[in-house]
Scaffold this motif. Structure first.
Motif, short mmCIF file in Angstrom:
data_model
loop_
_atom_site.label_atom_id
_atom_site.label_comp_id
_atom_site.label_asym_id
_atom_site.label_seq_id
_atom_site.Cartn_x
_atom_site.Cartn_y
_atom_site.Cartn_z
N UNK A 149 8.01 3.91 6.71
CA UNK A 149 8.15 3.94 5.24
C UNK A 149 7.24 2.92 4.56
N UNK A 150 6.14 2.59 5.23
CA UNK A 150 5.14 1.68 4.66
C UNK A 150 4.02 2.52 4.05
N UNK A 151 3.74 2.29 2.78
CA UNK A 151 2.64 3.01 2.14
C UNK A 151 1.63 2.01 1.59
N UNK A 152 0.34 2.35 1.72
CA UNK A 152 -0.68 1.46 1.15
C UNK A 152 -1.11 1.94 -0.23
N UNK A 153 -0.50 3.04 -0.69
CA UNK A 153 -0.82 3.55 -2.03
C UNK A 153 0.27 3.12 -3.02
N UNK A 154 -0.04 3.12 -4.32
CA UNK A 154 1.01 2.82 -5.29
C UNK A 154 2.10 3.91 -5.23
N UNK A 155 3.35 3.51 -5.25
CA UNK A 155 4.46 4.45 -5.17
C UNK A 155 5.28 4.33 -6.46
N UNK A 156 5.63 5.46 -7.09
CA UNK A 156 6.45 5.38 -8.31
C UNK A 156 7.76 4.64 -8.03
N UNK A 157 8.27 3.96 -9.03
CA UNK A 157 9.49 3.17 -8.89
C UNK A 157 10.62 3.99 -8.26
N UNK A 158 10.70 5.26 -8.68
CA UNK A 158 11.77 6.14 -8.20
C UNK A 158 11.75 6.32 -6.67
N UNK A 159 10.55 6.20 -6.09
CA UNK A 159 10.43 6.43 -4.65
C UNK A 159 10.49 5.17 -3.81
N UNK A 210 10.10 5.14 21.49
CA UNK A 210 10.44 3.99 20.64
C UNK A 210 10.58 2.71 21.48
N UNK A 211 11.17 2.86 22.67
CA UNK A 211 11.35 1.69 23.54
C UNK A 211 9.99 1.08 23.87
N UNK A 212 9.04 1.95 24.20
CA UNK A 212 7.68 1.48 24.51
C UNK A 212 7.03 0.85 23.28
N UNK A 213 7.22 1.49 22.11
CA UNK A 213 6.63 0.96 20.87
C UNK A 213 7.19 -0.44 20.57
N UNK A 214 8.52 -0.58 20.67
CA UNK A 214 9.14 -1.88 20.35
C UNK A 214 8.63 -2.96 21.30
N UNK A 215 8.24 -2.57 22.52
CA UNK A 215 7.72 -3.53 23.49
C UNK A 215 6.33 -4.04 23.15
N UNK A 216 5.61 -3.36 22.26
CA UNK A 216 4.24 -3.81 21.95
C UNK A 216 4.05 -4.24 20.50
N UNK A 217 5.03 -3.99 19.64
CA UNK A 217 4.85 -4.33 18.22
C UNK A 217 4.74 -5.84 18.04
N UNK A 218 3.84 -6.28 17.16
CA UNK A 218 3.78 -7.72 16.88
C UNK A 218 5.07 -8.20 16.24
N UNK A 219 5.32 -9.51 16.33
CA UNK A 219 6.58 -10.04 15.77
C UNK A 219 6.56 -10.05 14.24
N UNK A 220 5.34 -10.18 13.68
CA UNK A 220 5.25 -10.30 12.21
C UNK A 220 4.38 -9.19 11.65
N UNK A 221 4.65 -8.82 10.39
CA UNK A 221 3.71 -7.95 9.67
C UNK A 221 3.04 -8.82 8.63
N UNK A 222 1.74 -9.05 8.79
CA UNK A 222 1.04 -9.81 7.75
C UNK A 222 0.35 -8.86 6.79
N UNK A 223 -0.15 -7.74 7.31
CA UNK A 223 -0.72 -6.71 6.44
C UNK A 223 -0.58 -5.37 7.16
N UNK A 224 -0.59 -4.27 6.41
CA UNK A 224 -0.27 -2.98 7.02
C UNK A 224 -1.31 -2.46 8.01
#
Ligand SMILES: [Zn+2]
Ligand SMILES: [Zn+2]
Length: 466
Positions: A218-228, A392-406
């Motif tokens: 649910x991460x978007x790099x585009x502007x999203x209307x308030x409603x969304x 998902x288990x494999x993905x969680x094993x490689x994801x960085x701990x922080x999100x600094x940018x998308x």
């Protein structure tokens, strides 16, 4: 002649309509749908079956579709920069048009006559080092130090690598051709990060091979209307209730859903804002996600969608295939995995919940048809019920701990998807790509890199034009 004889993927742009299977209004949208508040939340109304489908912010869903179709399926940087072709669509031919002063092949697009130099990727030992660093969950600065580049250059290389692997894998997927049948399993997960950041992710795998087709968040790099925009703080996700028996667990899950005022309004807890990105309401991501899956299903004679039992993705699953559902060419099912392996439920099925969904047992839990029929053209059969859970288990094993940018996060997710599909084998020694028929071998990172370099650099099959 076009390289692949494919029709353009048609994405739905309007989503406010009846979503009740059996109603003649199912999937019928209008230019100006009526918004009502009769149920205490924003919805539309179907006069035929008296249902109140929750209101969908079409503008946000369309913005996401546009963003995601480029992120996942564009031919950038090898395709014509003016036509901006995508995988799963008819490609414009290109012919040789001299060379650049540096000796690189120039091409002319046969559709729009644009002269361009397609992007290429050099064989470089650093690609394997980056993949191994990413999979080893090493910090970006440490990988950059190892390959002796500045952090900024590392992030550029990371993006080029993700894009190259994406082109290699999407090419194989789109060449897979017309298939008589496919089944897709889709489940969600909350991805946790440090400092109160979290994302809601949706993953779809081929249910027979475990091949990861599409990851969205649910991460978007585009502007999203308030409603969304997602801004909820509380948590109303249904729990698995593994301590309960299968029947009681399902009853509890329906109670959880009914406790939501709007059953598509999923709150996955506090999620702090992320720099240079917007967070989107999960249901809207699901609507866009199932439109993108049309790239895989539109060339199948018949297909099944198997959905995690979560009402915020039900409407999206139906809208991703309502024409095919009406023609009897697609069916949609809920799946609930449970360690009791379904034994508790009668083979004849049992009705559970406010909507009276009928649940049947199977070896990994229970299933319920969202499109119930007297006779299915093809019966429910989920070959790999753990496919998405394992991905998902494999993905969680490689994801960085922080999100600094998308952008780095999206690059890591794509690198992981390709590694998982081609290199990660099960106990029987098969990778998802082998089960998919793309290769006979378990690939290592060097083989993955070699395949990427070969595919990107030879993308335009120019020998055919000689
Ligand atoms: Zn209706
Ligand atoms: Zn062109």
């Amino acid at each position: 002649m076009a390289r692949w004889g494919r029709k353009m993927t048609v994405y739905q742009r309007q989503f406010n309509c009846c979503k009740a299977f059996g109603c003649t209004e199912l999937g019928k949208t209008s230019e100006s749908p009526e918004k009502v508040h009769d149920m205490g939340f924003e919805s539309t109304y179907c006069p035929k079956c008296s249902s109140f489908p929750p209101w969908v912010d079409d503008e946000t869903v369309c913005s996401l579709i546009d963003e995601l179709k480029d992120q996942h399926f564009s031919l950038k940087p090898v395709g014509c920069p003016q036509c901006l072709p995508r995988f799963f669509e008819t490609q414009p031919e290109a012919s040789r048009y001299g060379k650049t002063s540096a000796g690189r092949q120039r091409l002319k697009c046969q559709r729009c006559s644009k002269i361009f130099t397609p992007g290429s990727i050099d064989p470089d030992p650093r690609w394997s080092q980056i993949i191994q660093g990413v999979l080893g969950k090493r910090p970006a600065l440490s990988i950059a130090y190892d390959i002796d580049v500045a952090p900024k250059v590392y992030y550029q290389l990371l993006n080029r690598l993700a894009n190259g692997l994406r082109i290699m894998s999407r090419k194989l997927e789109s060449d897979h051709g017309k298939r008589p049948f496919m089944a897709i399993l889709t489940e969600s997960k909350v991805l946790p990060f440090k400092h109160g950041h979290s994302l809601w992710a949706l993953t779809s795998c081929d249910a027979n091979t475990g091949y990861v087709l599409l990851n969205t968040t649910n991460l978007s790099q585009n502007p999203i209307p308030l409603e969304g925009q997602y801004s909820a703080k509380e948590f109303n996700r249904s729990k698995p209730y593994h301590q309960l028996g299968l029947y009681k667990a399902l009853v509890k899950r329906y109670e959880n859903t009914m406790a939501r005022l709007n059953y598509e309004n999923l709150n996955y807890g506090i999620a702090k804002p992320i720099a240079r990105a917007q967070l989107v309401k999960p249901a809207l991501v699901a609507y866009a996600h199932f439109q993108l899956l049309r790239n895989f299903t539109q060339h199948c004679e018949h297909f099944h969608h198997y959905l995690e039992h979560e009402s915020c993705i039900r409407g999206a699953g139906l809208m991703g295939s309502f024409d095919e559902i009406k023609q009897g060419n697609a069916d949609v099912f809920y799946v609930f995995r449970h360690h009791h392996s379904g034994k508790e439920l009668s083979e004849e099925g049992v009705n559970i919940g406010w909507w009276n969904d009928r649940w049947y047992p199977f070896r990994a839990g229970a299933w319920s048809p969202i499109t119930p029929r007297k006779q299915f053209r093809k019966n429910f059969h989920l070959e790999l019920p753990l496919a998405v859970k394992n991905a998902f288990k494999h993905l969680l094993g490689v994801l960085p701990k922080e999100i600094k940018s998308p952008q780095p996060l999206l690059a890591i997710m794509e690198i992981q998807r390709c590694f998982y599909n081609f290199c990660n084998h099960d106990a029987a020694g098969y990778t998802p790509a082998m089960r998919q028929g793309f290769t006979d071998l378990v690939w290592n990172t060097d083989m993955l890199v070699n395949a990427m370099v070969k595919e990107v650099n030879n993308f335009h099959d120019l020998d055919a034009n000689l």
